[in-house]
Design an enzyme around this catalytic site. Sequence first.
Site, PDB file in Angstrom:
ATOM      1  N   LYS A   7       0.846  -1.357   0.056  1.00 53.03           N
ATOM      2  CA  LYS A   7       0.116  -0.106   0.068  1.00 53.03           C
ATOM      3  C   LYS A   7       0.924   1.160   0.064  1.00 53.03           C
ATOM      4  CE  LYS A   7      -3.692  -2.344   2.214  1.00 53.03           C
ATOM      5  NZ  LYS A   7      -4.443  -2.529   3.461  1.00 53.03           N
ATOM      6  N   GLN A  67      -4.685  -1.545   9.789  1.00 55.13           N
ATOM      7  CA  GLN A  67      -4.713  -2.757   9.326  1.00 55.13           C
ATOM      8  C   GLN A  67      -5.250  -3.965   9.868  1.00 55.13           C
ATOM      9  OE1 GLN A  67      -3.303  -3.331   6.015  1.00 55.13           O
ATOM     10  NE2 GLN A  67      -3.996  -5.438   6.255  1.00 55.13           N
ATOM     11  N   ASP A  87     -10.969   3.061   4.557  1.00 54.04           N
ATOM     12  CA  ASP A  87     -11.188   1.619   4.475  1.00 54.04           C
ATOM     13  C   ASP A  87     -12.614   1.395   4.526  1.00 54.04           C
ATOM     14  OD1 ASP A  87      -9.355  -0.525   3.802  1.00 54.04           O
ATOM     15  OD2 ASP A  87      -9.026  -0.753   6.164  1.00 54.04           O
TER      16      ASP A  87
END
Length: 291
Positions: free
Chosen positions: A50, A94, A117
Site C-alpha cells: 500500500k 490494518q 477503509d
Amino acid sequence: MPDIIDGNQISKDIIEELTIEVSKLLDSKPKVVFVRVGEDPASVSYVNKKQKVSAQIGIESVLLVLDVSISQQELIAQIRKLNEDPEVNGILIQSPLPSHMIETEVFNSVAPEKDVDGFNVVNVGKLCQEDESGFVACTPAGIIELLKRQNIVVEGKHVVVVGRSLIVGKPAGLLLVKKSKIGNATVTFCHSRTQEIASIAKQADILIAAIGKPNFIDATMVKKGAVVIDVGINRVEDGSKKSGFRLVGDVDFEAVQSKVSAITPVPGGVGPMTVAMLMKNTIKAYRLSHK
Ligand code: NDP
C-alpha cells in the site's frame, strides 16, 4: 476458454488515472496514515504494498507501527490524535487486530471522513442508504470496478456471495443489490451455517467467493457459463517456493476454469484492485477536506 479477468492490468490502468489526478493537485498532496499493530507477516506485506503504490501515485503515506501488546484504549487514543490532525486525510487500521481487541470498536473510532477503509459504522450506514458521500470498503469496491471494466452485466443477474464479513461479503452484496447499473442484482448470501451450499452456489450467474478456505469452490458448485470472482487469499505450504508457501484462492481454479465464462485468478485478480480502490478513497478523502 474463459476470460481471465486481469486485475493486475485493470488496477494498473486505475493507478495511472489516479497518478494524473494527483499530479493536478497543486496546493498539497493527499496524506494517508497506515496503522499496523504487531508484526503479522501478511499485514507487513500488505502495508508495504500500500505504501509503495501510494508513493507511485504521489500520495504521502506514513506508517505507524504499534506493539502487539498495546491496549485497545491506547490504540484508540492514537487514532483520535490522527482524527484531529488536519494534515491527515486518510487513516487505515490494518486488520486483523490482536485478539484482545474488538475490531468494530476500533474501526468506529476512526473519523468517518478519514475512514478510507469504509469499515466505520457511519460509512457502512451510508452504503445501506446508497449515500455516495460515504467510503465503500476497498475490496468490494474493487469487485464492482472489475465487473464494470470487464463489461459484465450485473443488472437482473443472480449473484451468490459466499461469505458475510464486514470487510468483504456483506458490503459486496450490498453494492450488488444497490439501485445502479453495476448493481440491481438478486443477491443471495451464504455462510458457514448455510445448508445445501453447493446447490445454491450452482444457481449463481455471478459467484463471489470470500471464505478464506483454499479451493473451497469446486466444479460441482459452479454453473456452466458463470462469472466467478475469487476474493480468497490463502497461504498454502509449498516447499518448491523460496518463501515456503504459495497463494491460492477460495476457488479451485484448475477444476472450474473450463466451465465458466470469466474468472479472476489468485494472485492477480481482486487483490491488486483492493489497493487501487484504497488510493481512490484517499483522494476522495483529500477532496472532501478541501471543499
Ligand atoms: P472472514 O473470515 O472474516 O469471513 C469468512 C466468511 O466465510 C464468513 O462469513 C464465514 O461464515 C464464511 N465461511 C467460512 N467457512 C465457510 C464454509 N465452510 N462454508 C461457507 N461459508 C464459510 O474472512 P474475510 O471476509 O475477511 O476474507 C475472506 C477471504 O478473502 C480470505 O481468504 C481473505 O484473505 C481474503 N481477502 C482478500 C482481500 C483481497 O484484497 N483480495 C481482502 C480481504 C480479504 P460465518 O460468518 O458463518 O463464520
